[in-house]
Design a protein around this motif. Structure first.
Motif, PDB file in Angstrom:
ATOM      1  N   ILE A  98     -16.887  53.307 -18.458  1.00 43.57           N
ATOM      2  CA  ILE A  98     -15.980  52.655 -17.660  1.00 43.57           C
ATOM      3  C   ILE A  98     -15.687  53.760 -16.442  1.00 43.57           C
ATOM      4  O   ILE A  98     -15.413  53.279 -15.401  1.00 43.57           O
ATOM      5  CB  ILE A  98     -14.717  51.958 -18.496  1.00 43.57           C
ATOM      6  N   ASN A  99     -15.216  54.858 -17.038  1.00 41.19           N
ATOM      7  CA  ASN A  99     -14.707  55.899 -16.086  1.00 41.19           C
ATOM      8  C   ASN A  99     -15.610  56.123 -15.073  1.00 41.19           C
ATOM      9  O   ASN A  99     -15.388  56.520 -13.591  1.00 41.19           O
ATOM     10  CB  ASN A  99     -14.186  57.054 -16.626  1.00 41.19           C
ATOM     11  N   SER A 100     -16.792  56.555 -15.720  1.00 42.66           N
ATOM     12  CA  SER A 100     -17.911  56.984 -14.797  1.00 42.66           C
ATOM     13  C   SER A 100     -18.330  55.811 -13.738  1.00 42.66           C
ATOM     14  O   SER A 100     -18.692  56.036 -12.667  1.00 42.66           O
ATOM     15  CB  SER A 100     -19.296  57.307 -15.267  1.00 42.66           C
ATOM     16  N   MET A 101     -18.175  54.426 -13.937  1.00 45.32           N
ATOM     17  CA  MET A 101     -18.193  53.379 -13.213  1.00 45.32           C
ATOM     18  C   MET A 101     -17.198  53.180 -12.273  1.00 45.32           C
ATOM     19  O   MET A 101     -17.178  52.255 -11.511  1.00 45.32           O
ATOM     20  CB  MET A 101     -18.971  52.157 -13.995  1.00 45.32           C
ATOM     21  N   LYS A 102     -16.170  53.900 -12.372  1.00 47.23           N
ATOM     22  CA  LYS A 102     -15.047  53.763 -11.483  1.00 47.23           C
ATOM     23  C   LYS A 102     -14.393  52.275 -11.545  1.00 47.23           C
ATOM     24  O   LYS A 102     -13.978  51.866 -10.748  1.00 47.23           O
ATOM     25  CB  LYS A 102     -15.107  54.195 -10.174  1.00 47.23           C
ATOM     26  N   ILE A 103     -14.126  51.834 -12.902  1.00 52.73           N
ATOM     27  CA  ILE A 103     -13.665  50.442 -12.826  1.00 52.73           C
ATOM     28  C   ILE A 103     -12.189  50.605 -13.044  1.00 52.73           C
ATOM     29  O   ILE A 103     -11.830  51.261 -14.047  1.00 52.73           O
ATOM     30  CB  ILE A 103     -14.643  49.561 -13.995  1.00 52.73           C
ATOM     31  N   SER A 104     -11.501  49.745 -12.472  1.00 50.75           N
ATOM     32  CA  SER A 104     -10.144  49.641 -12.457  1.00 50.75           C
ATOM     33  C   SER A 104      -9.549  48.235 -12.609  1.00 50.75           C
ATOM     34  O   SER A 104     -10.638  47.232 -12.381  1.00 50.75           O
ATOM     35  CB  SER A 104      -9.480  50.301 -11.453  1.00 50.75           C
ATOM     36  N   THR A 105      -8.253  47.976 -13.021  1.00 52.18           N
ATOM     37  CA  THR A 105      -8.027  46.543 -13.123  1.00 52.18           C
ATOM     38  C   THR A 105      -8.490  45.806 -11.739  1.00 52.18           C
ATOM     39  O   THR A 105      -8.806  44.525 -12.071  1.00 52.18           O
ATOM     40  CB  THR A 105      -6.434  46.531 -13.151  1.00 52.18           C
ATOM     41  N   GLY A 106      -8.308  46.162 -10.496  1.00 52.52           N
ATOM     42  CA  GLY A 106      -8.585  45.322  -9.560  1.00 52.52           C
ATOM     43  C   GLY A 106     -10.102  44.819  -9.212  1.00 52.52           C
ATOM     44  O   GLY A 106     -10.306  43.956  -8.586  1.00 52.52           O
ATOM     45  N   ASN A 107     -11.008  45.801  -9.680  1.00 56.06           N
ATOM     46  CA  ASN A 107     -12.384  45.729  -9.330  1.00 56.06           C
ATOM     47  C   ASN A 107     -12.955  44.910 -10.619  1.00 56.06           C
ATOM     48  O   ASN A 107     -14.259  44.784 -10.473  1.00 56.06           O
ATOM     49  CB  ASN A 107     -13.229  46.679  -8.770  1.00 56.06           C
ATOM     50  N   CYS A 108     -12.432  44.727 -11.549  1.00 57.68           N
ATOM     51  CA  CYS A 108     -13.028  44.125 -12.822  1.00 57.68           C
ATOM     52  C   CYS A 108     -13.268  42.683 -12.541  1.00 57.68           C
ATOM     53  O   CYS A 108     -12.495  41.911 -13.216  1.00 57.68           O
ATOM     54  CB  CYS A 108     -12.021  44.350 -14.104  1.00 57.68           C
ATOM     55  N   ILE A 109     -14.329  42.324 -11.922  1.00 54.66           N
ATOM     56  CA  ILE A 109     -14.713  40.850 -11.683  1.00 54.66           C
ATOM     57  C   ILE A 109     -15.909  40.381 -12.517  1.00 54.66           C
ATOM     58  O   ILE A 109     -16.591  41.578 -13.137  1.00 54.66           O
ATOM     59  CB  ILE A 109     -14.829  40.552 -10.237  1.00 54.66           C
ATOM     60  N   PRO A 110     -16.195  39.201 -12.763  1.00 54.88           N
ATOM     61  CA  PRO A 110     -17.369  38.784 -13.484  1.00 54.88           C
ATOM     62  C   PRO A 110     -18.521  39.655 -13.310  1.00 54.88           C
ATOM     63  O   PRO A 110     -19.239  39.863 -14.057  1.00 54.88           O
ATOM     64  CB  PRO A 110     -17.463  37.181 -13.198  1.00 54.88           C
ATOM     65  N   GLU A 111     -18.746  39.892 -11.873  1.00 54.41           N
ATOM     66  CA  GLU A 111     -20.212  40.491 -11.544  1.00 54.41           C
ATOM     67  C   GLU A 111     -20.079  42.048 -11.869  1.00 54.41           C
ATOM     68  O   GLU A 111     -21.103  42.613 -12.270  1.00 54.41           O
ATOM     69  CB  GLU A 111     -20.247  40.602 -10.050  1.00 54.41           C
TER      70      GLU A 111
END
Lengths: 224, 123
Positions: free
Chosen positions: A144-157
């Motif tokens: 998750i960290n390496s994909m730079k995922i955060s609450t804002g960009n966690c969409i179905p895609e």
């Protein structure tokens, strides 16, 4: 068969779940397992080493996924044959936790089949064990960290992208639950999304691609 | 004590002869099981040893529980087991679990019986 450690009944629920996850990590080390290797044949091999028989059973009741039995006749796991791959793997790993940790209590009759409420903590602990065994929380956190995922960009895609990056055999429900744990999505968020369908739209499988359909049609025409 | 395979063979013949009121020939039963009439005959004569899986298949064909082949089989009403289920179990779920418990008991009985009678064939 050796006595297992058994459940420590003085533990709080949280401690039970921590214990189950720690056991999962310990067993991964013990068997020298890496996430990408965890497939049904490997789990069956572990069962064989542990002297646990696995019986794949067809046409079993609709609500049963798997069951662990332990008595004078030894240990065995009933596994629903017609389950999809991910839940089958998860269910078998869940039952392995009962083998590693709960078998003596089962043999002593302290736990009875189908008594879900009485066994609730044990069952949740088995779910925690299975999840950690198949794909440790820490490994997913790194991803998750390496994909730079955060609450804002966690969409179905984005969830589809995460699942495709995960080296383990896991379901979309598994991914969603983990993201809930990481507070990246709210509890129950996207539960109505048909992720498999979405993934096929984003990454059409070979047999759904136009060039493949055309090639198959040509082949069929020639063989007629 | 009566040999367990002899007792299984006798029961098999009894179920086959009484099937559907008019019975089945060994050939007809063999076709349903996916084996040969010769094997059925040898199971009934206790020359070959059927496995628990084969007995399970036969029990399904005859519409009976695998335990009919083992009159002395004891199964606890409360199974010592844990399971992953999607909710409360219904009657069908519970019946299936009991049948599985009988199957594993049958397998255990046959494993012990085989050890005591090692020379005959296990087809």
């Amino acid at each position: 068969m050796q006595k297992n450690n058994g459940q420590n009944r003085n533990l709080s629920n949280t401690e039970h779940y921590d214990q189950a996850r720690a056991l999962a990590r310990q067993k991964r080390l013990e068997f020298g397992i890496q996430t990408k290797d965890i497939k049904l044949p490997l789990l069956k091999k572990i069962c064989k080493e542990e002297d646990v028989k696995v019986d794949l059973v067809e046409n079993i009741g609709p609500r049963i996924r798997a069951a662990y039995f332990f008595d004078d006749d030894g240990a065995s796991i009933l596994l629903k044959k017609d389950l999809p791959q991910e839940p089958k793997l998860f269910a078998l790993t869940h039952e392995l936790k009962h083998h590693f940790l709960d078998r003596d209590d089962i043999a002593d009759g302290k736990m009875q089949c189908g008594d879900y409420n009485a066994n609730k903590v044990i069952e949740i602990a088995a779910e925690e064990f299975a999840a950690e065994f198949i794909y440790p929380i820490l490994e997913m956190q790194h991803l998750i960290n390496s994909m730079k995922i955060s609450t804002g960009n966690c969409i179905p895609e984005q969830i589809v992208e995460i699942k495709r990056q995960i080296p383990a055999t896991v379901s979309y429900i598994f991914v969603r639950k983990r993201l809930e744990r990481f507070n990246l999505i709210a509890k129950g968020e996207f539960s109505n999304v048909q992720f498999q369908k979405l993934e096929e739209q984003m990454y059409p499988p070979l047999y759904k691609q136009d060039w493949f359909k055309r090639a198959r049609a040509r082949k069929n025409k020639m063989t007629r | 004590m009566k040999d367990i395979y002899k007792s299984i063979g006798d029961k098999m013949a009894e179920l086959r002869n009484g099937f559907g009121g008019k019975g089945l020939t060994q050939e007809e039963l063999a076709a349903k099981v996916g084996t040969t009439a010769n094997t059925i005959s040898r199971w009934e004569m206790a020359v070959y040893k059927p496995s628990a899986e084969e007995l399970h298949k036969l029990a399904k064909i005859f519409g009976v529980s695998i335990s009919v082949f083992f009159p002395d089989m004891l199964i606890s009403a409360q199974q010592h087991a844990l399971m992953s289920a999607t909710g409360d179990l219904n009657n069908k779920d519970i019946q299936d679990l009991i049948e599985y418990a009988k199957f594993r008991k049958a397998r255990s009985i046959l494993t012990h019986a085989k050890k005591q009678r090692p020379k005959s064939k296990s087809k």
